[in-house]
Every structure is written in structure tokens, then in C-alpha cells.
Design a protein around this motif. Structure first.
Motif, short mmCIF file in Angstrom:
data_model
loop_
_atom_site.label_atom_id
_atom_site.label_comp_id
_atom_site.label_asym_id
_atom_site.label_seq_id
_atom_site.Cartn_x
_atom_site.Cartn_y
_atom_site.Cartn_z
N THR A 6 -86.42 -49.70 -56.18
CA THR A 6 -85.60 -48.91 -57.10
C THR A 6 -85.76 -47.42 -56.79
N ALA A 7 -84.67 -46.68 -57.00
CA ALA A 7 -84.69 -45.23 -56.85
C ALA A 7 -83.66 -44.65 -57.81
N HIS A 8 -83.86 -43.38 -58.18
CA HIS A 8 -82.94 -42.74 -59.14
C HIS A 8 -82.67 -41.32 -58.69
N LEU A 15 -80.62 -50.02 -56.75
CA LEU A 15 -81.44 -51.22 -56.67
C LEU A 15 -81.22 -51.82 -55.29
N THR A 16 -82.29 -51.95 -54.53
CA THR A 16 -82.20 -52.39 -53.14
C THR A 16 -82.83 -53.77 -52.98
N LEU A 17 -82.02 -54.75 -52.61
CA LEU A 17 -82.55 -56.08 -52.30
C LEU A 17 -83.46 -55.92 -51.08
N ASP A 18 -84.74 -56.27 -51.24
CA ASP A 18 -85.72 -55.94 -50.21
C ASP A 18 -86.55 -57.18 -49.84
N ASN A 22 -86.13 -63.27 -45.36
CA ASN A 22 -85.23 -64.41 -45.58
C ASN A 22 -83.79 -63.95 -45.82
N ARG A 23 -83.46 -62.77 -45.27
CA ARG A 23 -82.11 -62.21 -45.32
C ARG A 23 -81.64 -62.02 -46.77
N ASN A 24 -82.57 -61.57 -47.60
CA ASN A 24 -82.26 -61.30 -49.01
C ASN A 24 -81.61 -62.51 -49.70
N THR A 55 -81.87 -53.86 -47.79
CA THR A 55 -82.53 -53.53 -46.54
C THR A 55 -82.14 -54.58 -45.50
N GLY A 56 -82.38 -54.28 -44.24
CA GLY A 56 -82.11 -55.24 -43.18
C GLY A 56 -80.63 -55.37 -42.87
N SER A 57 -80.32 -56.33 -42.01
CA SER A 57 -78.95 -56.49 -41.52
C SER A 57 -78.09 -57.39 -42.40
N THR A 58 -78.66 -57.92 -43.50
CA THR A 58 -77.92 -58.83 -44.37
C THR A 58 -78.03 -58.38 -45.82
N PHE A 59 -76.88 -58.20 -46.46
CA PHE A 59 -76.88 -57.90 -47.90
C PHE A 59 -77.49 -59.06 -48.65
N SER A 60 -76.96 -60.27 -48.44
CA SER A 60 -77.56 -61.49 -48.96
C SER A 60 -76.99 -62.69 -48.24
#
Length: 244
Positions: A6-8, A15-18, A22-24, A55-60
Motif C-alpha cells: 500500500t502507498a498513499h 494497492l499493489t497485488l504483490d 504465483n502471478r498474483n 508487481t511482476g509481469s501479470t496483473f492476476s
């Protein structure tokens, strides 16, 4: 260790899926963490809008087949995004599959980098995009939904924008989102909440009418022999038995 960063900054909570290993994938834990953070954003008067990214190459990659969320919990998360009294903006710079597309459908605005790609892969493992249809079908072009639900084909960000899956596609997704976020910062909290309520009404009708049926349909499909073969073949990186 959290699966969500999380960041503000200036009224925007990101909100960053991190969970890149497992590719989020949407595990029970990740869905729970995301729901809790969204709940905090709803109560925090300093939050004007939420950006959901990765993060990474996959949103989900969709549902975590090894540790899936309870389908009612996932429906509740999608509804929470739709009803949050603050806009939720998806920022995509990679691949999106299956249940991850449900998150995009629930968001108020979704922007993707031109290199991003999308696919409804459920049909290829013996199930269907049942629960994620709740926010998606009211927003997507019907002919496009028919094609991509039935074939599982990959399609690019320009096509995703054309079909209504996302709001916009751009080579530089952050540059494209800058005026959007500026607009949200200039909007009044009351005006945003009231406008979002108007926009969400048709999607919420679908939730109220169809959620229980789609949860039951999804559970039945996942319990079937074909789905077991589909998920096993996916985990074993081979074609399922029905491929011609």
C-alpha cells in the motif's frame, strides 16, 4: 508477510497485488487482504480514490487453484469494489487472465499498457467465467463477450478497450492515467460517491439477481470430472484430454 503493498499520495491510495511468484493468483489470503484494505480506504477521509495495480509481469492469473477463495468471499470482494464510495482505478501493465478480469470489471476505470493482454481461460479448464460475469457482462460488448468467453483466445489492450473491458489503452499507462487521477483529485468526495452510485446501479442489479445462481453454477462446474482433468492438465503443463 503481506501479499498486498500500500502507498498513499495526494489523496490516491495505491494497492499493489504483490504475489509475483504465483502471478498474483487470487488466493483466499490475497482476496482477504484486498477486502480489508478496501474497507480501510472506504473509512479514510484522506482517500479520494484507489488505484489497484500489480508487481511482476501479470496483473492476476485468476483464481489460485491450489488455495482458492471461497466463491462467496470473492463475490463479496467484487461487490465491495463496485459499491466502495470512492472510485477504484485499475492500472494494468501485464497479463490478465480469468478471475483477474473480474477485478477489472468491478473497477470504475481501468487503464492498460498497450503490451498488456487478456484471456478468459476458464473454458480451457472445463469451467466458465461464471462469478466474474456479475460486473463484466453489464459492461462488455455482448458479441465480444461471446467470442472470448467461448474461445479463450488472448486479445490485446486495444481490443480490450474496444469491447468495454477496460476504459483506455496507451503505450505509457501512467501518463494516460495522470489526467484521470488529477480529475479525481479535483472532484468533491460527495460528488464522486453520488456519481458512482448512479453508475453502479445497473451492475448491482445483476449482483442482486444472479449472484447466488452463478456461485452455485461455478461450484458445480469446479466439482465436475472435466474440471478436475482441466485443472490437473494445467498444473501438469499438458493439454487436457478433450483437445482435438
Amino acid at each position: 508477510m503481506t501479499l498486498l503493498a500500500t502507498a498513499h499520495e495526494r489523496g490516491i491510495t495505491t494497492l499493489t497485488l504483490d504475489s509475483p511468484e504465483n502471478r498474483n493468483a487470487l488466493s483466499a489470503r490475497l482476496v482477504g487482504e484486498l477486502g480489508r484494505e478496501l474497507g480501510e480506504c472506504a473509512k479514510d477521509e484522506s482517500v479520494r480514490a484507489v488505484v489497484l495495480t500489480h508487481t511482476g509481469s501479470t496483473f492476476s492469473a485468476g483464481a489460485d487453484l491450489k488455495a482458492p477463495p471461497n466463491p462467496y468471499t470473492f463475490v463479496a470482494l467484487l461487490r465491495q469494489i463496485v459499491t466502495l464510495p470512492k472510485p477504484v482505478v485499475a492500472r494494468v501493465a501485464g497479463h490478465v487472465r480469468a478471475g483477474g478480469l473480474g477485478l477489472l470489471g468491478a473497477c470504475d476505470i481501468a487503464a492498460a499498457a498497450s503490451a498488456a493482454d487478456f484471456a478468459f481461460t476458464e473454458v480451457r479448464i472445463g469451467v466458465a467465467p461464471a462469478v466474474i460475469s456479475l460486473p463484466l457482462l453489464p459492461r462488455m460488448d455482448p458479441r465480444a463477450a461471446e467470442r472470448y468467453y467461448l474461445t479463450g483466445e488472448r486479445f490485446d489492450a486495444a481490443e480490450a478497450a474496444r469491447t468495454g473491458l477496460i476504459t483506455l489503452a496507451a503505450d505509457d499507462v501512467d501518463a494516460a492515467l495522470a489526467p484521470v487521477l488529477d480529475g479525481l483529485r479535483r472532484a468533491s468526495p460527495q460528488g464522486l460517491a453520488a456519481s458512482k452510485e448512479l453508475l453502479a446501479a445497473r451492475v448491482l442489479e445483476t449482483f442482486d439477481r444472479d449472484a447466488e445462481d452463478l456461485v452455485q453454477r461455478s461450484a458445480s462446474l469446479f466439482a465436475s470430472a472435466e474440471a478436475r482433468e482441466g485443472m490437473t492438465s494445467f498444473l501438469e503443463r499438458r493439454d487436457p484430454a478433450w483437445v482435438l
